[in-house]
Design an enzyme around this catalytic site. Structure first.
Site, PDB file in Angstrom:
ATOM      1  N   TYR A 134       0.864  -1.193   0.000  1.00  0.00           N
ATOM      2  CA  TYR A 134       0.000   0.000   0.000  1.00  0.00           C
ATOM      3  C   TYR A 134       0.890   1.230   0.000  1.00  0.00           C
ATOM      4  O   TYR A 134       1.592   1.505   0.979  1.00  0.00           O
ATOM      5  CB  TYR A 134      -0.913  -0.046   1.229  1.00  0.00           C
ATOM      6  CG  TYR A 134      -1.915   1.095   1.367  1.00  0.00           C
ATOM      7  CD1 TYR A 134      -2.091   2.068   0.391  1.00  0.00           C
ATOM      8  CD2 TYR A 134      -2.703   1.184   2.506  1.00  0.00           C
ATOM      9  CE1 TYR A 134      -3.005   3.095   0.537  1.00  0.00           C
ATOM     10  CE2 TYR A 134      -3.639   2.204   2.674  1.00  0.00           C
ATOM     11  CZ  TYR A 134      -3.781   3.160   1.689  1.00  0.00           C
ATOM     12  OH  TYR A 134      -4.690   4.177   1.848  1.00  0.00           O
ATOM     13  N   LYS A 162      -1.508  -1.389  -4.009  1.00  0.00           N
ATOM     14  CA  LYS A 162      -2.476  -0.298  -4.105  1.00  0.00           C
ATOM     15  C   LYS A 162      -1.666   0.992  -4.142  1.00  0.00           C
ATOM     16  O   LYS A 162      -0.968   1.325  -3.184  1.00  0.00           O
ATOM     17  CB  LYS A 162      -3.409  -0.284  -2.896  1.00  0.00           C
ATOM     18  CG  LYS A 162      -4.345   0.928  -2.868  1.00  0.00           C
ATOM     19  CD  LYS A 162      -5.112   1.042  -1.555  1.00  0.00           C
ATOM     20  CE  LYS A 162      -6.018   2.272  -1.577  1.00  0.00           C
ATOM     21  NZ  LYS A 162      -6.717   2.491  -0.284  1.00  0.00           N
TER      22      LYS A 162
END
Length: 299
Positions: A134, A162
């Site tokens: 992330y 992400k």
């Protein structure tokens, strides 16, 4: 487990005493799944992971995993500054039945790329379920560099990233350096869902889908069908919501919008304040806009 499609970056419902609300959590989970999302992502930025204790995270994850009941994958945020703590929480979430983990880069201390590589490697080696990196440099102060992601993608259970950098070229670099691996790049910026898909992203982890999942899902579905004009129109539709989200601290506006739509997710946790009446009026205008486009709310 294939990482693709629209995955909701779900808010964490609280009651008026700022405790986790299990009933509202179950309501929201079912709304999202019934709207066609490809996964549920909990305890991220919009899930207020930084304001929730580890015991609360475990309790909340239990409710979500139970309610989802394997209908879609559940991605659980387990990141933190301490590698030891992130490992322990990751192992606990695997034990609870999480399908995958999402691990934000350490923040505040701004580690080197070598240190981040060691951090993620230790977490991935401590669990057997998939791990999603992330990247959100605006809030962490560190960008996961493409070469670091290239190395991490070689680890069998690190399967995706992400990217919430808001930079399409950053995502494109990730896609290029991981092309030889089974690795998915997901947009963490709702404004870039369609542009990211066009350059090879596998989907998006989208906060706006808490309120308008049908629109976000349609962007992906239209793209897959090759109906790019319809996909572009759907992408533009979410800008109405995104414009009002900027009027308060994350995720106060989004939670108020979801609450006014009929699911009592409660306020954000202090110190994040609830929006004032003027802003609430603008949120109601947004809801009316989407209701005019036959988005089905629960109110």
């Amino acid at each position: 487990m294939e990482v693709k499609g629209i995955i909701t970056a779900m808010v964490t419902p609280f009651d008026n005493n700022q405790n986790i609300d299990g009933n509202a959590t179950r309501q929201l989970v079912n709304k999202l799944i019934n709207s066609g999302v490809s996964g549920i992502f909990i305890l991220g930025t919009n899930g207020e992971f930084h304001l929730v204790t580890n015991d609360e995270k475990v309790a909340f994850a239990k409710v979500v995993i139970d309610e989802v009941n394997k209908r879609v994958p559940v991605y659980v945020g387990t990141g933190g500054n301490s590698t030891r703590e992130a490992v322990a929480l990751s192992q606990k979430m695997e034990e609870l039945g999480a399908d995958a983990l999402s691990v934000i880069t350490p923040y505040f201390l701004v580690p080197s790329q070598r240190e981040v590589l060691q951090h993620y490697t230790a977490i991935a080696e401590a669990v057997s379920i998939p791990v999603v990196l992330y990247n959100i440099p605006k809030h962490t102060g560190i960008n996961l560099e493409p070469e670091t992601v290239k190395e991490l993608a070689k680890i069998k259970n690190i399967v995706a990233i992400k990217d919430s950098s808001g930079k399409l070229d950053n995502m494109e670099k990730y896609i290029k350096v991981t092309a030889e691996e089974e690795f998915a790049v997901l947009s963490g910026s709702d404004s870039l869902i369609l542009p990211a898909l066009k350059i090879g992203a596998a989907g998006a982890i989208a906060a706006t889908s808490n309120l308008i999942p049908e629109i976000d899902v349609s962007i992906y579905e239209y793209f897959i069908k090759g109906e790019l004009e319809k996909a572009a129109k759907a992408q533009q539709e979410i800008e109405v919501l995104r414009a009002v989200l900027k009027l308060g601290t994350v995720p106060s506006i989004l939670k108020k919008a979801v609450q006014l739509s009929g699911i009592p997710v409660g306020p954000a946790r202090l110190p994040v304040a609830e929006p004032g009446e003027e802003v609430i009026g603008k949120i109601r205008e947004v809801l009316e806009y989407y209701q005019g486009r036959e988005i089905k709310f629960h109110c």
